[in-house]
Design an enzyme around this catalytic site. Structure first.
Site, PDB file in Angstrom:
ATOM      1  N   TYR A  51       3.019  12.283  -8.757  1.00 23.07           N
ATOM      2  CA  TYR A  51       2.031  11.263  -8.392  1.00 23.07           C
ATOM      3  C   TYR A  51       0.990  11.805  -7.416  1.00 23.07           C
ATOM      4  CZ  TYR A  51       4.509   7.519 -10.843  1.00 23.07           C
ATOM      5  OH  TYR A  51       5.057   6.711 -11.806  1.00 23.07           O
ATOM      6  N   GLU A 103       1.891  15.711 -18.054  1.00 26.62           N
ATOM      7  CA  GLU A 103       3.125  15.011 -17.675  1.00 26.62           C
ATOM      8  C   GLU A 103       4.295  15.398 -18.587  1.00 26.62           C
ATOM      9  OE1 GLU A 103       0.642  11.240 -15.803  1.00 26.62           O
ATOM     10  OE2 GLU A 103       1.774  10.930 -17.645  1.00 26.62           O
ATOM     11  N   ASN A 157       7.937  -1.216 -11.346  1.00 26.15           N
ATOM     12  CA  ASN A 157       7.379  -1.864 -12.538  1.00 26.15           C
ATOM     13  C   ASN A 157       7.916  -1.295 -13.850  1.00 26.15           C
ATOM     14  OD1 ASN A 157       5.993   0.526 -12.425  1.00 26.15           O
ATOM     15  ND2 ASN A 157       3.951  -0.377 -12.385  1.00 26.15           N
ATOM     16  N   LYS A 204      11.632   3.808 -15.257  1.00 31.84           N
ATOM     17  CA  LYS A 204      11.728   4.041 -13.815  1.00 31.84           C
ATOM     18  C   LYS A 204      13.086   3.572 -13.263  1.00 31.84           C
ATOM     19  CE  LYS A 204       6.715   3.832 -13.069  1.00 31.84           C
ATOM     20  NZ  LYS A 204       5.629   3.228 -12.229  1.00 31.84           N
ATOM     21  N   HIS A 225       6.499   3.971 -16.832  1.00 33.01           N
ATOM     22  CA  HIS A 225       5.231   4.707 -16.705  1.00 33.01           C
ATOM     23  C   HIS A 225       4.634   4.934 -18.086  1.00 33.01           C
ATOM     24  CE1 HIS A 225       2.427   7.885 -15.459  1.00 33.01           C
ATOM     25  NE2 HIS A 225       2.825   8.522 -16.548  1.00 33.01           N
TER      26      HIS A 225
HETATM   27  N1  UDP Z   1       1.847   1.317  -7.413  1.00 34.81           N
HETATM   28  C1  UDP Z   1       2.253   0.645  -6.272  1.00 34.81           C
HETATM   29  N2  UDP Z   1       1.344  -0.169  -5.638  1.00 34.81           N
HETATM   30  C2  UDP Z   1       0.063  -0.352  -6.102  1.00 34.81           C
HETATM   31  C3  UDP Z   1      -0.333   0.345  -7.257  1.00 34.81           C
HETATM   32  C4  UDP Z   1       0.595   1.170  -7.896  1.00 34.81           C
HETATM   33  O1  UDP Z   1       3.391   0.788  -5.823  1.00 34.81           O
HETATM   34  O2  UDP Z   1      -0.699  -1.107  -5.488  1.00 34.81           O
HETATM   35  C5  UDP Z   1       2.819   2.215  -8.103  1.00 34.81           C
HETATM   36  C6  UDP Z   1       3.353   1.630  -9.409  1.00 34.81           C
HETATM   37  O3  UDP Z   1       4.713   2.036  -9.570  1.00 34.81           O
HETATM   38  C7  UDP Z   1       2.433   2.295 -10.433  1.00 34.81           C
HETATM   39  C8  UDP Z   1       2.274   3.690  -9.833  1.00 34.81           C
HETATM   40  O4  UDP Z   1       2.181   3.437  -8.428  1.00 34.81           O
HETATM   41  O5  UDP Z   1       2.999   2.291 -11.723  1.00 34.81           O
HETATM   42  C9  UDP Z   1       1.068   4.466 -10.290  1.00 34.81           C
HETATM   43  O6  UDP Z   1      -0.079   3.659 -10.091  1.00 34.81           O
HETATM   44  P1  UDP Z   1      -1.222   3.561 -11.215  1.00 34.81           P
HETATM   45  O7  UDP Z   1      -2.397   2.897 -10.617  1.00 34.81           O
HETATM   46  O8  UDP Z   1      -1.421   4.896 -11.849  1.00 34.81           O
HETATM   47  O9  UDP Z   1      -0.565   2.525 -12.266  1.00 34.81           O
HETATM   48  P2  UDP Z   1      -0.023   2.748 -13.760  1.00 34.81           P
HETATM   49  O10 UDP Z   1      -0.874   3.804 -14.396  1.00 34.81           O
HETATM   50  O11 UDP Z   1       1.431   3.161 -13.635  1.00 34.81           O
HETATM   51  O12 UDP Z   1      -0.172   1.409 -14.416  1.00 34.81           O
HETATM   52 MG    MG Z   2      -1.372   5.678 -13.761  1.00 29.62          MG
END
Ligand code: UDP
Ligand code: MG
Length: 139
Positions: free
Chosen positions: A51, A128, A114, A11, A117
């Protein structure tokens, strides 16, 4: 049976911080083979599409802005049990909860920024991967 491919992208925070190489090294050392890789950037519209599953969530607007704020490095990766093993390598979404030694524990700046992905299912890994790469870009 679990599939042998997953999709990832490094990212904007991690690319911007100069951690692309360190993260790719961890991915290869964990036994993943890189099938496809490029450096590119998402427009806000494309980030919103990627997303779309989160569009009702409160963090969606900020996430779209962040994910289109700088270059990213998407990849297709290959390994037995790829989706699950890769989620274990990257750690929990919130870096404060990510296990020590995981990519997010080492490189993430916040729950939003974070670092990386990882697809959450074989089905989404295919969707994806197709979002970023044609068949001719996979080796
Ligand atoms: N995210 C965020 N706030 C939250 C949860 C998620 O900004 O409270 C962002 C973060 O970058 C995350 C992405 O949204 O990686 C997608 O969320 P998901 O729950 O799918 O998490 P992941 O699968 O990436 O662990
Ligand atoms: Mg996810």
């Amino acid at each position: 049976m679990a599939g042998n491919r997953t999709f990832t992208m490094i990212k904007p925070d991690a690319v911007g911080a100069g951690n692309t190489g360190a993260i790719i090294k961890m991915i290869e050392e964990a036994g993943f083979r890189i099938v496809a890789l490029k450096k590119t950037m998402l427009t806000p519209e494309r980030a919103g599409q990627f997303y779309a599953v989160h569009k009702e969530r409160p963090f969606y607007g900020d996430l779209v802005k962040y994910m289109s704020s700088g270059p990213i490095v998407p990849m297709i990766l290959e390994k037995a049990n790829a989706v699950e093993d890769f989620r274990n390598l990257i750690g929990a979404t919130d870096p404060k909860k990510a296990a020590p030694g995981t990519i997010r524990a080492l490189f993430a700046k916040s729950i939003e920024a974070n670092a990386i992905h990882g697809s959450d299912s074989d089905e989404n890994a295919v969707i994806e991967s197709n979002f970023f790469f044609s068949e001719l870009e996979r080796f």
